[in-house]
Design a protein around this motif. Structure first.
Motif, short mmCIF file in Angstrom:
data_model
loop_
_atom_site.label_atom_id
_atom_site.label_comp_id
_atom_site.label_asym_id
_atom_site.label_seq_id
_atom_site.Cartn_x
_atom_site.Cartn_y
_atom_site.Cartn_z
N ASP A 37 17.30 -1.84 -14.33
CA ASP A 37 17.76 -1.10 -13.15
C ASP A 37 16.76 -0.03 -12.71
OD1 ASP A 37 20.04 -2.61 -13.12
OD2 ASP A 37 21.32 -1.10 -14.06
N ASP A 38 15.94 0.44 -13.65
CA ASP A 38 14.96 1.49 -13.33
C ASP A 38 13.62 0.92 -12.88
OD1 ASP A 38 16.79 3.44 -14.05
OD2 ASP A 38 16.10 3.50 -16.14
N LEU A 39 13.43 -0.38 -13.05
CA LEU A 39 12.13 -1.00 -12.80
C LEU A 39 11.63 -0.81 -11.36
CD1 LEU A 39 9.85 -2.61 -14.05
CD2 LEU A 39 11.11 -4.71 -13.57
N PRO A 40 12.45 -1.03 -10.33
CA PRO A 40 11.95 -0.84 -8.96
C PRO A 40 11.46 0.58 -8.71
CG PRO A 40 14.00 -2.08 -8.94
CD PRO A 40 13.83 -1.56 -10.34
N THR A 69 4.32 7.62 6.93
CA THR A 69 3.49 8.72 6.43
C THR A 69 4.26 10.04 6.40
OG1 THR A 69 2.63 9.11 8.67
CG2 THR A 69 1.36 7.65 7.24
N ALA A 70 5.30 10.16 7.22
CA ALA A 70 6.06 11.42 7.26
C ALA A 70 6.91 11.62 6.01
CB ALA A 70 6.96 11.45 8.50
N LEU A 71 7.13 10.56 5.26
CA LEU A 71 7.98 10.65 4.07
C LEU A 71 7.21 11.19 2.88
CD1 LEU A 71 9.74 7.16 4.34
CD2 LEU A 71 10.70 9.38 5.00
N THR A 72 7.86 11.97 2.07
CA THR A 72 7.26 12.43 0.82
C THR A 72 7.30 11.29 -0.19
OG1 THR A 72 9.34 13.18 -0.16
CG2 THR A 72 8.16 14.75 1.27
N PRO A 73 6.49 11.35 -1.25
CA PRO A 73 6.57 10.31 -2.29
C PRO A 73 7.97 10.14 -2.86
CG PRO A 73 4.56 11.57 -2.55
CD PRO A 73 5.35 12.27 -1.49
N ASP A 74 8.69 11.25 -3.03
CA ASP A 74 10.06 11.15 -3.55
C ASP A 74 10.95 10.39 -2.58
OD1 ASP A 74 9.47 12.50 -5.86
OD2 ASP A 74 10.15 14.45 -5.13
N GLU A 75 10.78 10.64 -1.28
CA GLU A 75 11.59 9.95 -0.28
C GLU A 75 11.24 8.47 -0.22
OE1 GLU A 75 12.49 13.48 2.98
OE2 GLU A 75 10.53 12.48 3.00
N VAL A 76 9.95 8.17 -0.30
CA VAL A 76 9.54 6.76 -0.29
C VAL A 76 10.15 6.03 -1.49
CG1 VAL A 76 7.60 5.17 -0.48
CG2 VAL A 76 7.40 7.20 0.95
N THR A 77 10.07 6.66 -2.64
CA THR A 77 10.62 6.05 -3.85
C THR A 77 12.12 5.79 -3.70
OG1 THR A 77 8.96 7.17 -5.21
CG2 THR A 77 10.90 6.31 -6.34
N GLU A 78 12.83 6.78 -3.19
CA GLU A 78 14.28 6.67 -3.04
C GLU A 78 14.66 5.57 -2.05
OE1 GLU A 78 18.23 7.57 -3.81
OE2 GLU A 78 16.44 8.41 -4.78
N TYR A 119 12.58 3.03 -0.81
CA TYR A 119 11.91 1.73 -0.93
C TYR A 119 12.29 0.97 -2.19
CZ TYR A 119 8.21 -1.50 0.51
OH TYR A 119 7.52 -2.59 0.97
N ALA A 120 12.68 1.70 -3.23
CA ALA A 120 13.04 1.04 -4.49
C ALA A 120 14.14 -0.01 -4.31
CB ALA A 120 13.44 2.08 -5.53
N PRO A 121 15.17 0.23 -3.48
CA PRO A 121 16.19 -0.81 -3.31
C PRO A 121 15.64 -2.12 -2.75
CG PRO A 121 17.03 1.31 -2.56
CD PRO A 121 15.57 1.50 -2.83
#
Length: 209
Positions: A105-108, A189-198, A200-202
């Motif tokens: 579940d954490d892999l993405p 590009t406007a997204l922070t890395p944390d936002e991208v992760t949150e 895009y991971a799904p």
């Protein structure tokens, strides 16, 4: 330097002084190897910067040598040709973590964050972005990109992931890189890395599930 007026015990040999220059012994060989490694690393750093900024066609051996503060003949001595230098500059270790130890579940989330850290980490480590930029216009770079993801991403995902799904994971990660770092799409590009992760991971989770 050894003092010629100093008497040595019988049977003793003068001890070489570093000021007298390099020696042919193991220490001298080790120093030479380290110097060679530093020179090679300096050439590759300069080459990656030039290839990234100017592309393959406009990059010259002389320009790379000038940035590395060496003679152009040294670049040829180490790499033989511009094509070989380009190929060496595209040698990349994705430094993937041990994904076998990551919960499914954490892999993405782990994958997305790892690649963001690689792309946005140390500015000196720009080989991955160089490869991405070059792959759009240079067939050898595109081939190298395919090799790297096939040889590193798919095995890292392990037998638990269907190879077809592993290929789609690579496609999604490359698509993210293309829109964020090359096309620089404002919504990405406007997204922070944390936002991208949150966010895009799904998408990766849907492919892996």
């Amino acid at each position: 330097m050894n003092d010629p007026g100093r008497r040595l015990p019988s049977g003793s040999e003068p001890v070489p002084d570093p000021a007298d220059g390099p020696t042919d012994g193991p220490a001298g060989g080790l120093t030479g190897a380290r110097s060679s490694d530093r020179t090679r690393a300096a050439i590759l750093r300069a080459a990656r910067a030039h290839f990234a900024r100017h592309g393959y066609e406009r990059t010259t051996i002389r320009a790379v040598a000038a940035d590395a503060a060496i003679d152009a003949s040294m670049v040829m001595r180490y790499f033989g040709s511009k094509e070989n230098l380009f190929d060496a500059a595209l040698t990349i270790d994705l430094r993937l973590p041990d994904l076998a130890a990551v919960a499914r579940d954490d892999l993405p989330r782990v994958l997305v964050r790892h690649f963001l850290d690689r792309w946005e980490g140390d500015p000196a480590d720009d080989a991955l972005l160089l490869l991405l930029r070059s792959a759009v216009t240079h067939e050898r770079a595109a081939e190298r990109m395919r090799e790297i993801f096939a040889e590193q991403v798919a095995p890292a995902l392990g037998e638990a992931v269907d190879p077809r799904r592993a290929g789609l994971v690579s496609a999604q990660l490359l698509g993210l890189a293309l829109t964020r770092y090359l096309l620089r799409a404002p919504g990405v590009t406007a997204l922070t890395p944390d936002e991208v992760t949150e966010l895009y991971a799904p998408a990766l989770a849907a492919v892996l599930s």
